[in-house]
Design a protein around this motif. Structure first.
Motif, PDB file in Angstrom:
ATOM      1  N   ILE A 111      45.699  29.503  31.571  1.00 55.50           N
ATOM      2  CA  ILE A 111      46.180  30.534  32.502  1.00 55.50           C
ATOM      3  C   ILE A 111      45.034  31.463  32.881  1.00 55.50           C
ATOM      4  N   ALA A 112      44.246  31.864  31.897  1.00 59.55           N
ATOM      5  CA  ALA A 112      43.108  32.746  32.173  1.00 59.55           C
ATOM      6  C   ALA A 112      42.109  32.071  33.105  1.00 59.55           C
ATOM      7  N   ILE A 113      41.814  30.798  32.871  1.00 65.07           N
ATOM      8  CA  ILE A 113      40.877  30.068  33.728  1.00 65.07           C
ATOM      9  C   ILE A 113      41.431  29.963  35.140  1.00 65.07           C
ATOM     10  N   PHE A 114      42.722  29.625  35.269  1.00 63.30           N
ATOM     11  CA  PHE A 114      43.335  29.540  36.594  1.00 63.30           C
ATOM     12  C   PHE A 114      43.237  30.875  37.331  1.00 63.30           C
ATOM     13  N   VAL A 115      43.575  31.960  36.655  1.00 60.11           N
ATOM     14  CA  VAL A 115      43.532  33.283  37.289  1.00 60.11           C
ATOM     15  C   VAL A 115      42.108  33.616  37.724  1.00 60.11           C
ATOM     16  N   LEU A 116      41.138  33.336  36.878  1.00 58.06           N
ATOM     17  CA  LEU A 116      39.739  33.624  37.234  1.00 58.06           C
ATOM     18  C   LEU A 116      39.288  32.795  38.440  1.00 58.06           C
ATOM     19  N   LEU A 117      39.641  31.508  38.466  1.00 54.44           N
ATOM     20  CA  LEU A 117      39.264  30.667  39.606  1.00 54.44           C
ATOM     21  C   LEU A 117      39.956  31.139  40.881  1.00 54.44           C
ATOM     22  N   ALA A 118      41.239  31.471  40.783  1.00 53.11           N
ATOM     23  CA  ALA A 118      41.979  31.951  41.958  1.00 53.11           C
ATOM     24  C   ALA A 118      41.392  33.261  42.465  1.00 53.11           C
ATOM     25  N   LEU A 119      41.012  34.155  41.554  1.00 52.62           N
ATOM     26  CA  LEU A 119      40.402  35.420  41.969  1.00 52.62           C
ATOM     27  C   LEU A 119      39.026  35.205  42.602  1.00 52.62           C
ATOM     28  N   LEU A 120      38.267  34.259  42.059  1.00 49.02           N
ATOM     29  CA  LEU A 120      36.960  33.954  42.648  1.00 49.02           C
ATOM     30  C   LEU A 120      37.127  33.475  44.081  1.00 49.02           C
ATOM     31  N   MET A 121      38.089  32.584  44.311  1.00 50.19           N
ATOM     32  CA  MET A 121      38.309  32.112  45.676  1.00 50.19           C
ATOM     33  C   MET A 121      38.814  33.246  46.565  1.00 50.19           C
ATOM     34  N   LEU A 122      39.741  34.027  46.065  1.00 46.70           N
ATOM     35  CA  LEU A 122      40.287  35.130  46.855  1.00 46.70           C
ATOM     36  C   LEU A 122      39.203  36.130  47.246  1.00 46.70           C
ATOM     37  N   SER A 123      38.282  36.383  46.338  1.00 48.94           N
ATOM     38  CA  SER A 123      37.257  37.398  46.605  1.00 48.94           C
ATOM     39  C   SER A 123      36.115  36.897  47.482  1.00 48.94           C
ATOM     40  N   THR A 124      36.057  35.597  47.742  1.00 50.64           N
ATOM     41  CA  THR A 124      34.934  35.078  48.533  1.00 50.64           C
ATOM     42  C   THR A 124      35.341  34.282  49.763  1.00 50.64           C
ATOM     43  N   ARG A 125      36.503  33.688  49.787  1.00 46.92           N
ATOM     44  CA  ARG A 125      36.857  32.761  50.870  1.00 46.92           C
ATOM     45  C   ARG A 125      36.946  33.427  52.229  1.00 46.92           C
ATOM     46  N   TYR A 126      37.408  34.642  52.275  1.00 43.33           N
ATOM     47  CA  TYR A 126      37.605  35.294  53.559  1.00 43.33           C
ATOM     48  C   TYR A 126      36.307  35.544  54.303  1.00 43.33           C
ATOM     49  N   ALA A 127      35.211  35.626  53.597  1.00 42.27           N
ATOM     50  CA  ALA A 127      33.961  36.024  54.235  1.00 42.27           C
ATOM     51  C   ALA A 127      33.163  34.842  54.781  1.00 42.27           C
ATOM     52  N   HIS A 128      33.259  33.685  54.159  1.00 40.81           N
ATOM     53  CA  HIS A 128      32.503  32.477  54.499  1.00 40.81           C
ATOM     54  C   HIS A 128      31.007  32.736  54.554  1.00 40.81           C
ATOM     55  N   PHE A 129      30.455  33.249  55.642  1.00 35.93           N
ATOM     56  CA  PHE A 129      29.006  33.401  55.743  1.00 35.93           C
ATOM     57  C   PHE A 129      28.547  34.847  55.593  1.00 35.93           C
ATOM     58  N   ALA A 130      29.441  35.776  55.341  1.00 30.38           N
ATOM     59  CA  ALA A 130      29.071  37.177  55.171  1.00 30.38           C
ATOM     60  C   ALA A 130      29.342  37.592  53.729  1.00 30.38           C
ATOM     61  N   GLN A 131      28.773  38.684  53.311  1.00 25.02           N
ATOM     62  CA  GLN A 131      28.952  39.224  51.967  1.00 25.02           C
ATOM     63  C   GLN A 131      28.739  38.124  50.934  1.00 25.02           C
ATOM     64  N   LEU A 132      29.679  37.954  50.014  1.00 27.11           N
ATOM     65  CA  LEU A 132      29.551  36.869  49.045  1.00 27.11           C
ATOM     66  C   LEU A 132      29.911  35.553  49.720  1.00 27.11           C
ATOM     67  N   PRO A 133      29.114  34.526  49.542  1.00 26.33           N
ATOM     68  CA  PRO A 133      29.453  33.229  50.144  1.00 26.33           C
ATOM     69  C   PRO A 133      30.736  32.653  49.533  1.00 26.33           C
ATOM     70  N   ASP A 134      31.383  31.800  50.279  1.00 24.33           N
ATOM     71  CA  ASP A 134      32.641  31.179  49.882  1.00 24.33           C
ATOM     72  C   ASP A 134      32.448  30.303  48.647  1.00 24.33           C
ATOM     73  N   ALA A 135      33.206  30.594  47.605  1.00 21.76           N
ATOM     74  CA  ALA A 135      33.114  29.847  46.340  1.00 21.76           C
ATOM     75  C   ALA A 135      34.175  28.756  46.230  1.00 21.76           C
ATOM     76  N   SER A 136      34.926  28.498  47.294  1.00 18.88           N
ATOM     77  CA  SER A 136      36.053  27.562  47.223  1.00 18.88           C
ATOM     78  C   SER A 136      35.658  26.201  46.678  1.00 18.88           C
ATOM     79  N   TRP A 137      34.548  25.649  47.137  1.00 20.11           N
ATOM     80  CA  TRP A 137      34.173  24.303  46.691  1.00 20.11           C
ATOM     81  C   TRP A 137      33.877  24.290  45.205  1.00 20.11           C
ATOM     82  N   ALA A 138      33.204  25.315  44.714  1.00 18.38           N
ATOM     83  CA  ALA A 138      32.931  25.397  43.278  1.00 18.38           C
ATOM     84  C   ALA A 138      34.232  25.574  42.497  1.00 18.38           C
ATOM     85  N   VAL A 139      35.167  26.316  43.059  1.00 17.92           N
ATOM     86  CA  VAL A 139      36.463  26.525  42.410  1.00 17.92           C
ATOM     87  C   VAL A 139      37.191  25.191  42.245  1.00 17.92           C
ATOM     88  N   PHE A 140      37.188  24.356  43.285  1.00 20.04           N
ATOM     89  CA  PHE A 140      37.885  23.076  43.178  1.00 20.04           C
ATOM     90  C   PHE A 140      37.183  22.130  42.200  1.00 20.04           C
TER      91      PHE A 140
END
Length: 194
Positions: free
Chosen positions: A9-38
């Motif tokens: 559960i902790a790992i899932f929450v951390l991965l979901a938060l990582l994607m949530l905190s980076t996916r919206y920006a794509h090329f700005a701010q923090l780069p999108d971590a979605s691929w690493a999350v999957f």
């Protein structure tokens, strides 16, 4: 490696938060971590539970994309008829993570296998997403091989660097956590000495 439910559960929450905190920006701010999350999701989750986590992360990705387009005014340029190809794109990363888990031995060869699987997975994921977007997305009036190859080469390094960078960080965090949590090590593996 058999993780306890609270660890999963902790790992899932951390991965979901990582994607949530980076996916919206794509090329700005923090780069999108979605691929690493999957990729990491494939490493940590297996079986029916793994399928449920994959589905949950896919739903999260779609929900983030929809929310930022509808509520934050982010361009919908990437949402085309090729958008469903994100499933096999993310699936390739997930399967590579799962393969890495099966060969995880808590030694130097595991690190090499991790890196090799990550490079191959990112290459395959990029080929799927880039080709489907270019050839099926309808954003280019006269698609042709020359333009496709130019665009492939232009964006490929970014996706490789970002995903491998996040996976390197996740790998270091995993090793640090595994030195303290036996459930993150393969069965019978002793902790590493410093």
């Amino acid at each position: 490696m058999t993780t306890k439910p609270y660890t999963q559960i902790a790992i899932f929450v951390l991965l979901a938060l990582l994607m949530l905190s980076t996916r919206y920006a794509h090329f700005a701010q923090l780069p999108d971590a979605s691929w690493a999350v999957f990729f990491a999701g494939g490493f940590y989750f297996r079986g029916r539970g793994g399928l449920a986590v994959f589905a949950a992360l896919m739903l999260e990705a779609v929900a983030i994309d929809a929310a930022v387009i509808h509520y934050l005014g982010v361009s919908n340029f990437c949402v085309t008829a090729a958008y469903p190809f994100l499933v096999p794109t993310h699936g390739a990363l997930w399967l590579a993570g799962a393969w890495t888990r099966r060969h995880y031995r808590w030694d130097a060869s595991s690190a090499l296998q991790f890196a090799l699987a990550a490079v191959i997975a990112v290459h395959l994921a990029y080929a799927i997403s880039n080709a489907s977007f270019y050839w099926l997305g309808g954003r280019y009036a006269q698609p042709n091989v020359g333009e496709y190859l130019q665009r492939f080469v232009r964006y490929y390094p970014h996706f490789m660097e970002v995903t491998l960078g996040y996976l390197a960080i996740l790998g270091v965090l995993h090793l640090a956590a595994a030195s303290q949590l036996p459930q993150l090590r393969p069965a019978g593996a002793a902790p590493r000495s410093a």
